[in-house]
Motif scaffolding. Structure first.
Motif, PDB file in Angstrom:
ATOM      1  N   PRO A   1       0.825  -1.206   0.000  1.00  0.00           N
ATOM      2  CA  PRO A   1       0.000   0.000   0.000  1.00  0.00           C
ATOM      3  C   PRO A   1       0.861   1.259   0.000  1.00  0.00           C
ATOM      4  O   PRO A   1       1.981   1.264   0.524  1.00  0.00           O
ATOM      5  CB  PRO A   1      -0.801  -0.114   1.303  1.00  0.00           C
ATOM      6  N   CYS A   2       0.350   2.349  -0.562  1.00  0.00           N
ATOM      7  CA  CYS A   2       1.142   3.565  -0.697  1.00  0.00           C
ATOM      8  C   CYS A   2       1.434   4.217   0.654  1.00  0.00           C
ATOM      9  O   CYS A   2       2.399   4.969   0.784  1.00  0.00           O
ATOM     10  CB  CYS A   2       0.457   4.557  -1.630  1.00  0.00           C
ATOM     11  N   ASN A   3       0.618   3.937   1.667  1.00  0.00           N
ATOM     12  CA  ASN A   3       0.826   4.568   2.973  1.00  0.00           C
ATOM     13  C   ASN A   3       1.546   3.650   3.961  1.00  0.00           C
ATOM     14  O   ASN A   3       1.456   3.844   5.166  1.00  0.00           O
ATOM     15  CB  ASN A   3      -0.504   5.029   3.565  1.00  0.00           C
ATOM     16  N   ARG A   4       2.287   2.657   3.443  1.00  0.00           N
ATOM     17  CA  ARG A   4       2.931   1.678   4.329  1.00  0.00           C
ATOM     18  C   ARG A   4       3.983   2.303   5.245  1.00  0.00           C
ATOM     19  O   ARG A   4       4.350   1.724   6.262  1.00  0.00           O
ATOM     20  CB  ARG A   4       3.561   0.557   3.507  1.00  0.00           C
ATOM     21  N   GLN A   5       4.465   3.500   4.913  1.00  0.00           N
ATOM     22  CA  GLN A   5       5.482   4.159   5.732  1.00  0.00           C
ATOM     23  C   GLN A   5       4.865   5.101   6.766  1.00  0.00           C
ATOM     24  O   GLN A   5       5.532   5.521   7.711  1.00  0.00           O
ATOM     25  CB  GLN A   5       6.444   4.924   4.822  1.00  0.00           C
ATOM     26  N   THR A   6       3.586   5.413   6.605  1.00  0.00           N
ATOM     27  CA  THR A   6       2.926   6.380   7.478  1.00  0.00           C
ATOM     28  C   THR A   6       2.647   5.755   8.845  1.00  0.00           C
ATOM     29  O   THR A   6       2.049   4.683   8.922  1.00  0.00           O
ATOM     30  CB  THR A   6       1.590   6.826   6.849  1.00  0.00           C
ATOM     31  N   PRO A   7       3.064   6.412   9.929  1.00  0.00           N
ATOM     32  CA  PRO A   7       2.917   5.795  11.255  1.00  0.00           C
ATOM     33  C   PRO A   7       1.494   5.787  11.796  1.00  0.00           C
ATOM     34  O   PRO A   7       1.118   4.894  12.549  1.00  0.00           O
ATOM     35  CB  PRO A   7       3.837   6.644  12.149  1.00  0.00           C
TER      36      PRO A   7
ATOM     37  N   VAL B   1      -4.703   5.369  14.524  1.00  0.00           N
ATOM     38  CA  VAL B   1      -4.303   3.971  14.403  1.00  0.00           C
ATOM     39  C   VAL B   1      -3.335   3.800  13.233  1.00  0.00           C
ATOM     40  O   VAL B   1      -3.458   4.466  12.205  1.00  0.00           O
ATOM     41  CB  VAL B   1      -5.542   3.062  14.212  1.00  0.00           C
ATOM     42  N   GLN B   2      -2.381   2.909  13.367  1.00  0.00           N
ATOM     43  CA  GLN B   2      -1.435   2.630  12.288  1.00  0.00           C
ATOM     44  C   GLN B   2      -2.195   2.070  11.083  1.00  0.00           C
ATOM     45  O   GLN B   2      -3.035   1.177  11.237  1.00  0.00           O
ATOM     46  CB  GLN B   2      -0.390   1.627  12.758  1.00  0.00           C
ATOM     47  N   PRO B   3      -1.926   2.563   9.883  1.00  0.00           N
ATOM     48  CA  PRO B   3      -2.670   2.110   8.709  1.00  0.00           C
ATOM     49  C   PRO B   3      -2.680   0.593   8.514  1.00  0.00           C
ATOM     50  O   PRO B   3      -3.708   0.017   8.158  1.00  0.00           O
ATOM     51  CB  PRO B   3      -1.951   2.812   7.550  1.00  0.00           C
TER      52      PRO B   3
ATOM     53  N   CYS C   1      11.311  10.659   4.500  1.00  0.00           N
ATOM     54  CA  CYS C   1      10.385  11.439   5.330  1.00  0.00           C
ATOM     55  C   CYS C   1       8.940  11.398   4.832  1.00  0.00           C
ATOM     56  O   CYS C   1       8.036  11.871   5.533  1.00  0.00           O
ATOM     57  CB  CYS C   1      10.833  12.899   5.394  1.00  0.00           C
ATOM     58  N   TRP C   2       8.724  10.816   3.657  1.00  0.00           N
ATOM     59  CA  TRP C   2       7.407  10.855   3.020  1.00  0.00           C
ATOM     60  C   TRP C   2       6.355  10.154   3.894  1.00  0.00           C
ATOM     61  O   TRP C   2       6.538   9.035   4.337  1.00  0.00           O
ATOM     62  CB  TRP C   2       7.472  10.202   1.649  1.00  0.00           C
ATOM     63  N   GLY C   3       5.267  10.844   4.136  1.00  0.00           N
ATOM     64  CA  GLY C   3       4.192  10.299   4.941  1.00  0.00           C
ATOM     65  C   GLY C   3       4.410  10.425   6.433  1.00  0.00           C
ATOM     66  O   GLY C   3       3.558  10.009   7.229  1.00  0.00           O
TER      67      GLY C   3
END
Length: 302
Positions: free
Chosen positions: A40-46, A57-59, A127-129
């Motif tokens: 998923p594109c947001n896999r790095q977003t905490p 909540v973590q994605p 740093c993305w997300g």
């Protein structure tokens, strides 16, 4: 590997939109296959925000919980694989995967999202997300009142500036070249104490993926705590285009109010169809898509 090959619906993309569509279909006893590559594109977003009941909540936690709930419906199957090609057939569609599998269905749903294209700036991908962000609704509250930069120009820069100015009094636009604002826009920026820097960015200096400084190509440095960046993107899957689905001027799959693409029997939902990129919007669009696809199948079979 899944032994069943023929389904009523194949959903390509098993994140929020795809899982939401699958649940609507599974609750109507439709035979559904979800094909997902697990990236998923947001896999790095905490943390995910602006989605009631799941705020903060973590994605990946949301996605795993959703997947577990969806797969309780016995007519839904899930394979971890990458769909690489799709073709029309007399019965509907054939889908081919990276692992050499072939599946067929009467209807296709693309919930494949988009792929962000990171500029050649050191540190931005890391740093993305996290601290280089794209959406004030998804991330803005967490960085409110902090020293913030917007890396964008023209219409995109002004759009973000109007939204972010409500969240911080310390805002700068970095245009990475000659500023593309008319006289009225420049007056608005000045009135809101928003500085415009036309220098090009060389590096995002960070500590554990949290922005500390922006370093420009002339080696000057300005400290920031958060950076909004408007980056280009491409469709994560090229199968819809190969089937004849139309992309709009912004690069999104063209869909109508019922999430139908320009190809009969092909639907799309989530980030691949709209600039409103959020978990909440993806879930809502997926739910609508599943209901519409079920309605079409019901009308055709009745």
């Amino acid at each position: 590997m899944n032994t069943k090959k023929n389904f009523e619906v194949i959903i390509i993309g098993g994140s929020y939109a795809g899982l939401s569509a699958a649940m609507a279909l599974g609750r109507s006893l439709r035979e559904v296959l979800i094909i997902d590559s697990g990236l998923p594109c947001n896999r790095q977003t905490p943390h995910s925000h602006n989605f009631i009941t799941q705020d903060g909540v973590q994605p990946s936690v949301i996605a795993e919980k959703a997947k577990a709930q969806v797969l309780q419906y016995k007519t839904i199957k899930f394979v971890e694989d990458l769909a690489v090609d799709g073709k029309k057939s007399a019965q509907g569609f054939r889908v081919f995967t990276e692992k050499g599998e072939e599946f067929t269905a009467q209807k296709l749903i693309f919930a494949t999202g988009v792929k962000d294209l990171m500029p050649a700036i050191k540190g931005i991908s890391e740093c993305w997300g996290i601290s280089v962000i794209h959406c004030p609704y998804c991330h803005g509250y967490e960085v409110h009142h902090k020293k913030t930069a917007i890396m964008a120009n023209g219409e995109k820069g002004m759009h973000l500036a109007t939204l972010v100015a409500n969240l911080t009094d310390d805002l700068t636009i970095i245009t990475s070249g000659k500023a593309d604002f008319d006289k009225e826009e420049l007056e608005k920026l000045k009135r809101n104490n928003i500085e415009v820097i036309e220098k090009k960015v060389l590096e995002i200096e960070h500590e554990n993926r949290y922005v500390k400084n922006v370093i420009f190509t002339d080696r000057s440095t300005t400290s920031f705590e958060a950076v909004y960046a408007s980056v280009p993107f491409v469709q994560h899957s090229d199968i819809p285009a190969s089937l004849g689905c139309t992309l709009n001027e912004q690069g999104y799959l063209e869909v109508d109010m019922m999430q139908k693409t320009t190809v009969e029997g092909v639907f799309a939902c989530g980030d691949n169809t709209t600039r409103m990129r959020s978990v909440a919007n993806a879930v809502a669009a997926g739910n609508t898509t599943g209901a519409v696809v079920n309605m079409e199948l019901a009308q055709e079979q009745f």
